[in-house]
Design an enzyme around this catalytic site. Structure first.
Site, PDB file in Angstrom:
ATOM      1  N   ASN A  12     -32.195  30.209  60.548  1.00 30.47           N
ATOM      2  CA  ASN A  12     -33.137  31.203  61.102  1.00 30.47           C
ATOM      3  C   ASN A  12     -32.420  32.251  61.955  1.00 30.47           C
ATOM      4  OD1 ASN A  12     -36.156  31.251  63.206  1.00 30.47           O
ATOM      5  ND2 ASN A  12     -35.714  32.410  61.366  1.00 30.47           N
ATOM      6  N   SER A  16     -33.727  34.501  56.887  1.00 28.31           N
ATOM      7  CA  SER A  16     -35.179  34.556  57.121  1.00 28.31           C
ATOM      8  C   SER A  16     -35.584  35.570  58.199  1.00 28.31           C
ATOM      9  CB  SER A  16     -35.779  33.164  57.377  1.00 28.31           C
ATOM     10  OG  SER A  16     -35.278  32.560  58.538  1.00 28.31           O
TER      11      SER A  16
HETATM   12  P1  4NP Z   1     -29.239  31.373  57.659  1.00 34.81           P
HETATM   13  O1  4NP Z   1     -27.638  31.284  57.771  1.00 34.81           O
HETATM   14  O2  4NP Z   1     -29.702  30.049  57.117  1.00 34.81           O
HETATM   15  O3  4NP Z   1     -29.452  32.490  56.710  1.00 34.81           O
HETATM   16  O4  4NP Z   1     -29.746  31.658  59.053  1.00 34.81           O
HETATM   17  C1  4NP Z   1     -26.962  30.281  58.509  1.00 34.81           C
HETATM   18  C2  4NP Z   1     -26.665  30.516  59.833  1.00 34.81           C
HETATM   19  C3  4NP Z   1     -25.952  29.563  60.528  1.00 34.81           C
HETATM   20  C4  4NP Z   1     -25.529  28.413  59.913  1.00 34.81           C
HETATM   21  C5  4NP Z   1     -25.839  28.187  58.590  1.00 34.81           C
HETATM   22  C6  4NP Z   1     -26.562  29.128  57.884  1.00 34.81           C
HETATM   23  N1  4NP Z   1     -24.757  27.477  60.628  1.00 34.81           N
HETATM   24  O5  4NP Z   1     -24.175  26.581  59.976  1.00 34.81           O
HETATM   25  O6  4NP Z   1     -24.656  27.561  61.855  1.00 34.81           O
END
Ligand code: 4NP
Length: 146
Positions: A12, A16
């Site tokens: 998030n 999104s």
């Molecule tokens: P999102 O991307 O799902 O599009 O918000 C990500 C943001 C951070 C992380 C993974 C996906 N993370 O591993 O911290």
């Protein structure tokens, strides 16, 4: 009537909130929110590089804050849109018994793109590519919602 839309990704902070921002700018008369299936970034604003890419298109995501997807979202929203198959599985795992709220991929609304998910720009670093796909899907979603 489908007028409350929830966009869901993993953190998030990239996909999104970008989808929420694009949706709000285009369909301000409808209600939109976004959430992450993880609790990793709860309370945080969208990821800096995604905010920057969005700002270059005239979209200000700076006021958004991450929250985690919860089972109650199935009754708070009329349509839930995930960014990839993993999001859909994590969402469905929380579906309350008897609930029939539609859960779809955002890319279902961009059939011409050939994409079957929105690749995670946190890993690919392709923030513009993610925004291009999100904007294409929003054309189709807008037509679908009328
Ligand atoms: P999102 O991307 O799902 O599009 O918000 C990500 C943001 C951070 C992380 C993974 C996906 N993370 O591993 O911290």
């Amino acid at each position: 009537m489908t007028h409350r839309i929830l966009f869901v990704c993993l953190g998030n902070i990239c996909r999104s909130p970008a989808a929420e921002g694009v949706f709000r700018a285009r369909l301000p008369h409808l209600a939109a929110d976004s959430a992450g299936t993880s609790d990793w970034h709860v309370g945080q604003p969208p990821y800096g590089p995604m905010q920057q890419a969005a700002r270059a298109r005239g979209l200000d995501l700076g006021g958004l804050r991450a929250r985690q997807f919860v089972a109650a979202d199935f009754t708070r929203f009329d349509l839930i849109l995930g960014m990839d198959a993993s999001n859909l599985a994590d969402i469905e795992a929380l579906r309350p018994p008897g609930n029939e709220t539609p859960v779809r991929l955002l890319t279902d609304f961009a059939p011409g793109s050939g994409a079957d998910h929105v690749p995670d720009p946190y890993y690919t670093r392709d923030f513009d590519g993610a925004l291009d796909l999100i904007e294409a899907a929003m054309d189709g979603l807008g037509a679908h919602l009328g």
